[in-house]
Design a protein around this motif. Structure first.
Motif, PDB file in Angstrom:
ATOM      1  N   GLY A  31      77.804 -56.973  10.243  1.00 13.62           N
ATOM      2  CA  GLY A  31      76.881 -55.903  10.607  1.00 13.62           C
ATOM      3  C   GLY A  31      76.167 -56.221  11.903  1.00 13.62           C
ATOM      4  N   ASP A  32      75.212 -55.378  12.245  1.00 16.88           N
ATOM      5  CA  ASP A  32      74.464 -55.560  13.487  1.00 16.88           C
ATOM      6  C   ASP A  32      73.610 -56.817  13.448  1.00 16.88           C
ATOM      7  OD1 ASP A  32      75.434 -53.256  14.719  1.00 16.88           O
ATOM      8  OD2 ASP A  32      73.822 -51.999  13.961  1.00 16.88           O
ATOM      9  N   SER A  33      73.605 -57.517  14.571  1.00 17.69           N
ATOM     10  CA  SER A  33      72.800 -58.726  14.732  1.00 17.69           C
ATOM     11  C   SER A  33      72.621 -58.955  16.231  1.00 17.69           C
ATOM     12  CB  SER A  33      73.502 -59.937  14.104  1.00 17.69           C
ATOM     13  OG  SER A  33      74.681 -60.254  14.837  1.00 17.69           O
ATOM     14  N   ASP A  34      71.883 -59.963  16.591  1.00 16.64           N
ATOM     15  CA  ASP A  34      71.730 -60.285  18.008  1.00 16.64           C
ATOM     16  C   ASP A  34      73.069 -60.653  18.652  1.00 16.64           C
ATOM     17  OD1 ASP A  34      69.002 -59.825  18.085  1.00 16.64           O
ATOM     18  OD2 ASP A  34      68.484 -61.900  17.640  1.00 16.64           O
ATOM     19  N   HIS A  35      74.032 -61.074  17.847  1.00 22.40           N
ATOM     20  CA  HIS A  35      75.329 -61.513  18.346  1.00 22.40           C
ATOM     21  C   HIS A  35      76.250 -60.341  18.702  1.00 22.40           C
ATOM     22  CE1 HIS A  35      78.535 -64.426  18.941  1.00 22.40           C
ATOM     23  NE2 HIS A  35      79.334 -63.660  18.210  1.00 22.40           N
ATOM     24  N   ALA A  36      76.148 -59.246  17.946  1.00 21.86           N
ATOM     25  CA  ALA A  36      77.027 -58.087  18.122  1.00 21.86           C
ATOM     26  C   ALA A  36      76.354 -56.890  17.462  1.00 21.86           C
ATOM     27  CB  ALA A  36      78.382 -58.359  17.485  1.00 21.86           C
ATOM     28  N   PHE A  37      76.284 -55.763  18.180  1.00 24.47           N
ATOM     29  CA  PHE A  37      75.502 -54.656  17.645  1.00 24.47           C
ATOM     30  C   PHE A  37      75.989 -53.314  18.175  1.00 24.47           C
ATOM     31  CE2 PHE A  37      73.353 -56.956  21.077  1.00 24.47           C
ATOM     32  CZ  PHE A  37      73.289 -55.993  22.082  1.00 24.47           C
ATOM     33  N   GLY A  38      75.475 -52.253  17.553  1.00 24.01           N
ATOM     34  CA  GLY A  38      75.726 -50.888  17.983  1.00 24.01           C
ATOM     35  C   GLY A  38      74.449 -50.280  18.533  1.00 24.01           C
ATOM     36  N   TRP A  39      74.506 -48.992  18.821  1.00 22.19           N
ATOM     37  CA  TRP A  39      73.362 -48.309  19.419  1.00 22.19           C
ATOM     38  C   TRP A  39      72.097 -48.448  18.578  1.00 22.19           C
ATOM     39  CZ3 TRP A  39      73.665 -47.012  24.284  1.00 22.19           C
ATOM     40  CH2 TRP A  39      74.881 -46.597  24.841  1.00 22.19           C
ATOM     41  N   GLY A  40      72.232 -48.352  17.268  1.00 21.88           N
ATOM     42  CA  GLY A  40      71.076 -48.381  16.388  1.00 21.88           C
ATOM     43  C   GLY A  40      70.284 -49.673  16.425  1.00 21.88           C
ATOM     44  N   TRP A  41      70.893 -50.744  16.857  1.00 13.24           N
ATOM     45  CA  TRP A  41      70.238 -52.056  16.936  1.00 13.24           C
ATOM     46  C   TRP A  41      69.296 -52.143  18.141  1.00 13.24           C
ATOM     47  CZ3 TRP A  41      69.767 -55.934  13.616  1.00 13.24           C
ATOM     48  CH2 TRP A  41      69.388 -57.196  14.070  1.00 13.24           C
ATOM     49  N   LEU A  42      69.529 -51.302  19.117  1.00  8.43           N
ATOM     50  CA  LEU A  42      68.770 -51.349  20.367  1.00  8.43           C
ATOM     51  C   LEU A  42      67.576 -50.404  20.314  1.00  8.43           C
ATOM     52  CD1 LEU A  42      71.820 -51.257  22.780  1.00  8.43           C
ATOM     53  CD2 LEU A  42      70.339 -53.229  22.335  1.00  8.43           C
ATOM     54  N   LYS A  43      66.389 -50.966  20.259  1.00  6.63           N
ATOM     55  CA  LYS A  43      65.178 -50.136  20.206  1.00  6.63           C
ATOM     56  C   LYS A  43      65.027 -49.260  21.453  1.00  6.63           C
ATOM     57  CE  LYS A  43      62.499 -53.228  17.190  1.00  6.63           C
ATOM     58  NZ  LYS A  43      63.581 -53.384  16.320  1.00  6.63           N
ATOM     59  N   ASP A  44      65.532 -49.728  22.594  1.00  5.90           N
ATOM     60  CA  ASP A  44      65.436 -48.965  23.848  1.00  5.90           C
ATOM     61  C   ASP A  44      66.436 -47.814  23.918  1.00  5.90           C
ATOM     62  OD1 ASP A  44      63.511 -50.797  24.593  1.00  5.90           O
ATOM     63  OD2 ASP A  44      64.818 -51.906  25.939  1.00  5.90           O
ATOM     64  N   ALA A  45      67.431 -47.804  23.048  1.00  7.74           N
ATOM     65  CA  ALA A  45      68.448 -46.752  23.063  1.00  7.74           C
ATOM     66  C   ALA A  45      67.921 -45.537  22.307  1.00  7.74           C
ATOM     67  CB  ALA A  45      69.740 -47.260  22.437  1.00  7.74           C
ATOM     68  N   THR A  46      67.921 -44.406  22.970  1.00 12.77           N
ATOM     69  CA  THR A  46      67.408 -43.197  22.327  1.00 12.77           C
ATOM     70  C   THR A  46      68.384 -42.032  22.393  1.00 12.77           C
ATOM     71  OG1 THR A  46      66.292 -42.570  24.378  1.00 12.77           O
ATOM     72  CG2 THR A  46      65.001 -43.825  22.772  1.00 12.77           C
ATOM     73  N   LEU A  47      69.152 -41.929  23.465  1.00 10.11           N
ATOM     74  CA  LEU A  47      70.012 -40.759  23.664  1.00 10.11           C
ATOM     75  C   LEU A  47      71.101 -40.635  22.606  1.00 10.11           C
ATOM     76  CD1 LEU A  47      70.368 -40.832  27.548  1.00 10.11           C
ATOM     77  CD2 LEU A  47      68.931 -39.324  26.167  1.00 10.11           C
ATOM     78  N   TRP A  48      71.605 -41.734  22.097  1.00  4.49           N
ATOM     79  CA  TRP A  48      72.689 -41.678  21.117  1.00  4.49           C
ATOM     80  C   TRP A  48      72.249 -40.954  19.854  1.00  4.49           C
ATOM     81  CZ3 TRP A  48      72.645 -43.805  16.202  1.00  4.49           C
ATOM     82  CH2 TRP A  48      71.571 -44.635  15.907  1.00  4.49           C
ATOM     83  N   ARG A  49      70.942 -40.985  19.558  1.00  9.55           N
ATOM     84  CA  ARG A  49      70.444 -40.353  18.330  1.00  9.55           C
ATOM     85  C   ARG A  49      70.693 -38.836  18.343  1.00  9.55           C
ATOM     86  NH1 ARG A  49      67.586 -44.476  15.976  1.00  9.55           N
ATOM     87  NH2 ARG A  49      66.694 -45.956  17.439  1.00  9.55           N
ATOM     88  N   SER A  50      70.558 -38.219  19.495  1.00  8.17           N
ATOM     89  CA  SER A  50      70.754 -36.777  19.569  1.00  8.17           C
ATOM     90  C   SER A  50      72.109 -36.381  20.161  1.00  8.17           C
ATOM     91  CB  SER A  50      69.636 -36.132  20.398  1.00  8.17           C
ATOM     92  OG  SER A  50      69.597 -36.685  21.690  1.00  8.17           O
TER      93      SER A  50
END
Length: 165
Positions: A138-157
């Motif tokens: 799953g998501d971790s500091d080693h490998a992640f998707g958009w949801g792991w990144l607090k700065d990522a917002t556009l992917w949500r919409s």
């Protein structure tokens, strides 16, 4: 949060519905150079894994598991905002929205991001290892998707469901 001295790497893997010279994927193949070229000119772009350099082929010659229909996109960006802008606020989004026209639904995770030190050029093997890590742990500091990144917002919409990430 982006670690100091690091850029954002991403790998996206897909399996074409047909061979690269098949009319069913022609529109996708005909636009690879245009979309990739635009990405390379975007603010925040750092690096892209290149293919043979033949026009209209993108990076489709980098086979995964020997399967000529498995294609990948491996890039490095200065930060999350730069990648998000390219993915969701350019013509790239129109092609993303039509991915089902050219790609199989994989039914498994096929996208991963991770932090790379400035100047590091990731390899496809390295990226696939990160993808496998994300699939397994799953998501971790080693490998992640958009949801792991607090700065990522556009992917949500604008983006895909988490299950397809």
């Amino acid at each position: 949060m982006q670690p100091f001295g690091h850029h954002l790497a991403e790998l996206n893997v897909g399996r074409l519905l047909a061979p690269t010279d098949d009319p069913r994927v022609a529109e996708f193949m005909e636009n690879l150079d245009r979309i990739n070229g635009m990405g390379k000119r975007m603010p925040g772009f750092v690096w892209m894994m290149e293919g043979s350099g033949e026009p209209g082929t993108g990076n489709t010659d980098a086979k995964i598991g020997g399967d000529p229909q498995f294609v990948s996109n491996l890039t490095v960006w200065e930060d999350v905002a730069s990648l998000e802008t390219f993915v969701w606020k350019t013509v790239h989004k129109q092609f993303y929205d039509r991915r089902q026209d050219w790609f199989e639904v994989l039914g498994e995770m096929h996208f991963v991001m991770w932090w790379v030190p400035f100047g590091h050029t990731p390899t496809l093997d390295e990226a696939l290892t990160r993808l496998d890590h994300r699939k397994t742990h799953g998501d971790s500091d080693h490998a992640f998707g958009w949801g792991w990144l607090k700065d990522a917002t556009l992917w949500r919409s604008h983006g895909c469901a988490v299950a397809a990430e």
